[in-house]
Design a protein around this motif. Structure first.
Motif, PDB file in Angstrom:
ATOM      1  N   ASN A  45     -13.907 -41.651  -5.888  1.00  0.00           N
ATOM      2  CA  ASN A  45     -14.050 -42.142  -4.428  1.00  0.00           C
ATOM      3  C   ASN A  45     -12.803 -43.101  -4.097  1.00  0.00           C
ATOM      4  OD1 ASN A  45     -15.179 -41.130  -2.447  1.00  0.00           O
ATOM      5  ND2 ASN A  45     -17.078 -42.546  -2.858  1.00  0.00           N
ATOM      6  N   GLU A 102     -23.136 -40.030  -0.877  1.00  0.00           N
ATOM      7  CA  GLU A 102     -22.302 -41.286  -0.390  1.00  0.00           C
ATOM      8  C   GLU A 102     -21.547 -41.595   0.075  1.00  0.00           C
ATOM      9  OE1 GLU A 102     -19.223 -39.614  -4.913  1.00  0.00           O
ATOM     10  OE2 GLU A 102     -19.231 -38.867  -3.001  1.00  0.00           O
ATOM     11  N   PRO A 148     -16.548 -47.660  -1.554  1.00  0.00           N
ATOM     12  CA  PRO A 148     -16.594 -46.223  -0.754  1.00  0.00           C
ATOM     13  C   PRO A 148     -14.971 -46.826  -0.710  1.00  0.00           C
ATOM     14  CG  PRO A 148     -17.852 -46.122   0.478  1.00  0.00           C
ATOM     15  CD  PRO A 148     -18.199 -48.017  -0.635  1.00  0.00           C
TER      16      PRO A 148
END
Length: 546
Positions: free
Chosen positions: A212, A223, A253
């Protein structure tokens, strides 16, 4: 040659004297060793001296003695407006332990599957090894095999070591002299190594979709769910920092990492309405420092500091084109010089330059979608670059505020942490500790760099960014928790450490650990193991005291 002589030659090759007014970082090498990028290290001309029976060389009994025999590996030649302090909140023990155990369980299952696959693929290789032993009596063929070994530095320069292989590939002239049978076994191992499928070159900053950190690959359902949880926490008028830490411990993230790092570091307030005014004020304050102090870099009493910074900057992540751009290097010079003159108790110390890079990369990601390795920062607006520079300065300053005794005179913070690491390892893995003692490897000789650079020279940058997600979330992550990460990292190489049979072999291994292909999975397992150690020892320090 005696063992004492071997050690002296080893250190002589791996260190170089620098002027006395320059502060040191020991055994510096970055990024981690990879045959693809360091083929010259495997040529016969750089071979280490052959080891003989270990003797009893004189140990460095003080830090000053250690410093006198171990100098830098780089030869350089001829807050008033503090934000509200964040209280250190302990993580929910049950939540993190459950996460840690789940990570380790999943990793174990994956390792079992890989092992089964490897057993299937190595059956023909074992047969090859037997054939080599049967044919070793034929002199002509033996000579041909010697020629193959002598050219391994070429063949291996295009085929990186597989994950988990901890030894430097040696040419025939570097290999220990042994019986023909031993040579045959080495040839079989060489054949297996060359027959492995080629591993794709992995970006140093981003590792495909699972990191990511590069581009905008399609997210998995998990995710997407995690990203949604982060956005919900960040969307409120007052961010719940405790909840944000819990989410961040397992990784952040890419899309929300910049704002999360700024919040967790204490650079931004939890109150959303105050953030924009805080950013404007702090950015103006930083560039006020530039106007006030930067021209003094040419003054006589600042020349040594600026000169060392100017020398070190091109060596910061030299294999990533982003950091070789002139505009980026100028940004780093300004950040480091301003920090140094505002912190005269420590000043600039080699290694601090590395600590800017994760912040800079993460804050560049705030403005771009593509990969960052080859990104041309000159395409960004000047105001954007100024924002990235100021944010990187303040967040690095926040980090260093918590570990500044690592960089004051004689670096007492690092000395204490290295000693604590030695005591901890002696409790959690006595066999590894005894191996160090047997071959008289001092922890200071390899772990100084681990503490000074926060493992940044042992791990690829993509892994450092993931590691810092947890450090930002963990109370005193960069100071206390880092100790347990280092202990878990050392014990991670237990098998390879126990296979070494002399001082120089251990030192070469410990200074060139094969982590170039590490990614999220390996870092997650390392952090889970570190948390287990912290849970067992942090609240009971007598457990690791002699």
């Amino acid at each position: 040659m005696s063992s004492d002589g071997n050690k002296k030659q080893f250190w002589k090759r791996n260190t170089a004297k620098v002027p006395g007014n320059i502060q040191h970082v020991y055994g510096a090498q970055h990024p981690p060793f990879d045959p693809l990028l360091h083929a010259n290290l495997m040529k016969a001309g750089n071979k280490p001296p052959s080891a003989s029976t270990p003797g009893k060389p004189k140990k460095a009994t003080t830090f000053q003695e250690f410093e006198s025999i171990t100098s830098d590996a780089w030869d350089v030649g001829d807050d008033d407006d503090e934000l509200l302090a964040m209280a250190a909140q302990n993580l929910n023990i049950e939540v993190v332990m459950e996460t840690a155990n789940k990570v380790i369980e999943n990793h174990s299952k994956l390792q079992e599957r890989r092992q089964q696959e490897m057993e299937k693929t190595t059956e023909p290789d074992e047969k090859y090894g037997e054939e080599v032993e049967e044919e070793e009596e034929e002199p002509e063929e033996e000579e041909e095999r010697e020629e193959v070994v002598e050219t391994t530095d070429v063949s291996f320069s295009t085929d990186p070591l597989p994950l988990g292989d901890s030894r430097l590939v040696k040419s025939h002239s570097e290999a220990p002299i042994g019986s023909p049978k031993e040579v045959g076994i080495e040839q079989a191992a060489l054949h297996r190594q060359q027959s492995l499928p080629h591993r794709p070159v992995i970006p140093l900053v981003a590792r495909m979709a699972d990191q990511n950190t590069s581009g905008t690959p399609a997210m998995t359902e998990r995710e997407a769910s995690r990203l949604d949880k982060f956005r919900q926490v960040l969307a409120g008028p007052n961010t719940d920092l405790e909840e944000l830490r819990k989410l961040s411990w397992s990784g952040i993230p890419r899309q929300v990492r910049p704002i999360t790092w700024k919040l967790l570091s204490g650079y931004l307030p939890a109150n959303a309405e105050r953030r924009e005014s805080t950013l404007q004020r702090k950015r103006q304050e930083y560039f006020g420092f530039i106007e006030q102090y930067y021209d003094s870099r040419n003054d006589e009493h600042h020349q040594d500091t600026y000169r060392q910074i100017h020398i070190d900057i091109p060596r910061t992540n030299p294999l990533i084109p982003l950091f070789q751009q002139a505009s980026v290097q100028e940004i780093f010079e300004r950040i480091l010089f301003i920090w140094a003159i505002r912190h005269p108790a420590s000043g600039y110390v080699q290694g601090i330059n590395d600590l800017v890079t994760p912040f800079f990369v993460v804050y560049v990601f705030e403005y771009i979608e593509e990969e960052v390795e080859n990104f041309n920062v000159s395409s960004l607006q000047e105001e954007v670059l100024r924002n990235i520079e100021a944010d990187s300065f303040w967040c690095m300053s926040k980090l260093l505020d918590g570990i500044q005794d690592n960089y004051t005179f004689a670096q007492p913070g690092i000395q204490r942490k290295v000693k604590a690491l030695e005591e901890l390892v002696s409790r959690i893995d006595e066999t590894v500790h005894r191996q160090m003692q047997l071959y008289e490897v001092e922890y200071l000789q390899f772990a100084f760099r681990w503490m000074n650079n926060l493992l940044m020279r042992e791990l690829p940058l993509r892994c450092t960014i993931r590691l810092w997600d947890t450090y930002q979330a963990e109370p005193e992550g960069f100071s206390r928790f880092h100790l347990y990460v280092c202990a878990a990292f050392l014990v991670r190489w237990r098998k390879e450490i126990l296979e070494e049979k002399d001082f120089q072999g251990l030192m070469i291994l410990l200074q060139n650990l094969p982590t170039m292909h590490w990614g999220n999975e390996e870092v997650s397992v390392l952090l889970a193991e570190a948390y287990r150690l912290k849970f067992a020892f942090a609240d009971a320090p007598n457990h690791y005291k002699r």
